[in-house]
Design a protein around this motif. Sequence first.
Motif, mmCIF file in Angstrom:
data_model
loop_
_atom_site.group_PDB
_atom_site.id
_atom_site.type_symbol
_atom_site.label_atom_id
_atom_site.label_comp_id
_atom_site.label_asym_id
_atom_site.label_seq_id
_atom_site.Cartn_x
_atom_site.Cartn_y
_atom_site.Cartn_z
ATOM 1 N N ALA A 93 23.297 37.877 42.163
ATOM 2 C CA ALA A 93 23.709 38.251 40.804
ATOM 3 C C ALA A 93 23.619 39.748 40.566
ATOM 4 N N LYS A 94 23.802 40.538 41.623
ATOM 5 C CA LYS A 94 23.804 41.990 41.450
ATOM 6 C C LYS A 94 25.156 42.466 40.903
ATOM 7 N N LYS A 95 26.222 41.728 41.243
ATOM 8 C CA LYS A 95 27.543 42.106 40.767
ATOM 9 C C LYS A 95 28.475 40.916 40.945
ATOM 10 N N LEU A 96 29.465 40.798 40.054
ATOM 11 C CA LEU A 96 30.447 39.725 40.194
ATOM 12 C C LEU A 96 31.295 40.012 41.435
ATOM 13 N N PRO A 97 31.347 39.087 42.379
ATOM 14 C CA PRO A 97 32.131 39.338 43.605
ATOM 15 C C PRO A 97 33.621 39.325 43.304
ATOM 16 N N SER A 98 34.395 39.769 44.265
ATOM 17 C CA SER A 98 35.848 39.741 44.102
ATOM 18 C C SER A 98 36.330 38.295 44.072
ATOM 19 N N LEU A 99 37.464 38.082 43.408
ATOM 20 C CA LEU A 99 38.035 36.741 43.348
ATOM 21 C C LEU A 99 38.391 36.241 44.746
ATOM 22 N N ALA A 100 38.871 37.139 45.599
ATOM 23 C CA ALA A 100 39.258 36.724 46.948
ATOM 24 C C ALA A 100 38.061 36.160 47.707
ATOM 25 N N LEU A 101 36.895 36.791 47.565
ATOM 26 C CA LEU A 101 35.703 36.279 48.244
ATOM 27 C C LEU A 101 35.323 34.910 47.695
ATOM 28 N N VAL A 102 35.389 34.748 46.367
ATOM 29 C CA VAL A 102 35.007 33.472 45.750
ATOM 30 C C VAL A 102 35.933 32.349 46.211
ATOM 31 N N VAL A 103 37.226 32.625 46.209
ATOM 32 C CA VAL A 103 38.187 31.604 46.626
ATOM 33 C C VAL A 103 37.992 31.252 48.100
ATOM 34 N N GLN B 129 33.320 37.209 30.199
ATOM 35 C CA GLN B 129 32.020 37.245 29.525
ATOM 36 C C GLN B 129 31.328 38.579 29.748
ATOM 37 N N LEU B 130 31.354 39.066 30.976
ATOM 38 C CA LEU B 130 30.719 40.345 31.290
ATOM 39 C C LEU B 130 31.459 41.507 30.629
ATOM 40 N N ARG B 131 32.779 41.451 30.637
ATOM 41 C CA ARG B 131 33.560 42.526 30.019
ATOM 42 C C ARG B 131 33.318 42.573 28.513
ATOM 43 N N THR B 132 33.303 41.405 27.881
ATOM 44 C CA THR B 132 33.068 41.345 26.437
ATOM 45 C C THR B 132 31.678 41.852 26.078
ATOM 46 N N ALA B 133 30.697 41.582 26.949
ATOM 47 C CA ALA B 133 29.322 42.044 26.707
ATOM 48 C C ALA B 133 29.134 43.517 27.040
ATOM 49 N N GLY B 134 30.188 44.188 27.499
ATOM 50 C CA GLY B 134 30.076 45.601 27.831
ATOM 51 C C GLY B 134 29.463 45.871 29.190
ATOM 52 N N ARG B 135 29.309 44.849 30.026
ATOM 53 C CA ARG B 135 28.688 45.030 31.338
ATOM 54 C C ARG B 135 29.756 45.318 32.392
ATOM 55 N N THR B 136 30.489 46.396 32.172
ATOM 56 C CA THR B 136 31.539 46.738 33.129
ATOM 57 C C THR B 136 30.973 47.168 34.478
ATOM 58 N N ASP B 137 29.670 47.497 34.512
ATOM 59 C CA ASP B 137 29.053 47.853 35.782
ATOM 60 C C ASP B 137 28.882 46.653 36.700
ATOM 61 N N LEU B 138 29.054 45.454 36.147
ATOM 62 C CA LEU B 138 28.840 44.238 36.938
ATOM 63 C C LEU B 138 30.134 43.569 37.370
ATOM 64 N N ILE B 139 31.279 44.128 37.017
ATOM 65 C CA ILE B 139 32.551 43.493 37.366
ATOM 66 C C ILE B 139 33.336 44.406 38.304
ATOM 67 N N PRO B 140 34.274 43.843 39.069
ATOM 68 C CA PRO B 140 35.081 44.677 39.980
ATOM 69 C C PRO B 140 35.834 45.758 39.210
ATOM 70 N N SER B 141 35.896 46.945 39.766
ATOM 71 C CA SER B 141 36.533 48.075 39.079
ATOM 72 C C SER B 141 38.056 48.015 39.155
ATOM 73 N N ARG B 142 38.595 47.352 40.184
ATOM 74 C CA ARG B 142 40.043 47.247 40.325
ATOM 75 C C ARG B 142 40.447 45.781 40.391
ATOM 76 N N LEU B 143 41.563 45.476 39.735
ATOM 77 C CA LEU B 143 42.058 44.099 39.714
ATOM 78 C C LEU B 143 43.347 44.003 40.515
ATOM 79 N N ARG B 144 43.426 42.968 41.328
ATOM 80 C CA ARG B 144 44.648 42.680 42.072
ATOM 81 C C ARG B 144 45.562 41.803 41.215
ATOM 82 N N PRO B 145 46.838 41.657 41.587
ATOM 83 C CA PRO B 145 47.720 40.751 40.827
ATOM 84 C C PRO B 145 47.169 39.326 40.754
ATOM 85 N N SER B 146 46.548 38.867 41.841
ATOM 86 C CA SER B 146 45.984 37.508 41.807
ATOM 87 C C SER B 146 44.820 37.425 40.818
ATOM 88 N N ASP B 147 44.074 38.532 40.672
ATOM 89 C CA ASP B 147 42.985 38.558 39.705
ATOM 90 C C ASP B 147 43.528 38.438 38.282
#
Length: 352
Positions: A61-71, A94-112
């Motif tokens: 739970a240090k950071k939300l992994p990429s969608l590709a890794l999860v899938v 949920q993380l974005r709404t809470a302002g925790r942008t440090d915990l989400i991937p910085s770049r989004l792919r089209p699949s994301d």
Amino acid sequence: MAEQRDARRGRPPKGLDIPGLDPHLREFARDLGQLKGTQTLEALKRELNWSSSEFSKAFTAKKLPSLALVVALAAHAGADPDEWRLRWAVAYEQLRTAGRTDLIPSRLRPSDRAALQAAAEEAEALLLTIEARIAESRRSALLRAEPLLAELDEDLPTATSKEGKDAAGCWIDLTDYLRRLVLVFDPRPIPTGDDGHAEIGAVLPRLAGLAELTGLPEWRELADQLGRTFRTARVTGWVDTDPTYGAPPVYGDEFAGYRARAGRIASGLARTTAYLPPAAVLPPAAPVDRDRYDPPRSKYRSELIGSVALVPVAVLPLALFHAPGPVWCFVLGFLFLLAVGAAAGMRTARRD
């Protein structure tokens, strides 16, 4: 099997049972860990061609992994990739709404982005399920924390006015309660004097630090309010008894009720905070002569019994000497005030 039983009870794996982790990301990492099973990070690295550090961040739970890794992990474990796309998207929002942008991937792919769009349409039911799981985890954690917190609450400040040469002397009960509360969550030592007591100025910054540790900003708000009130108490508590002859002023404690309320607020926040450290311990209270500093109910109870016992003693000579009505009123009124004062003191006194 043991991990599955813990998951059904809503208890995170031991590595996630620590304060400071975002609750939504904690739950996502916990369930992602169930997909991992008993495989090592090195084995996953070889089979899925992802770095072990990326897996480690995802499972702790240090950071939300990429969608590709999860899938990829979901497909490897035989889980439904579409469900995990939705779950990833819900956690992201949920993380974005809470302002925790440090915990989400910085770049989004089209699949994301596609996953986020699908989640916006289908996530309501899934969100309710996840929130229910988080609530169950918190209830489970609170059951484990409650014995420590209940023992600590035996020393909650009372609303009885205290005796002290200044504000700090009258705030000893709350200061020591907060010191021990902080150490339950964060065991780093707090400096104390030879008497075992800490200065409130050393305790309040650590109390405010619980906001980052637990994710509750109310800790910082409480610490700020306590600091402001203590500064006011240092200025307004002095009473100049006899300015004519230069007698030194005495300190009058006017904040006992406030300290009692602040202690109860801190106690409630401790129970709102979901997780304690796995090896949390309650440090002992600093020594205080509480029979002088914070009289027990037995003292007031004795005064109440004594004032009642004085009634027949006072009435008998008044009756024998046929005292006039004003004398009767004065004596009985005085005894009545003594009894009322003792009864009022019992309401806010420390329990024996």
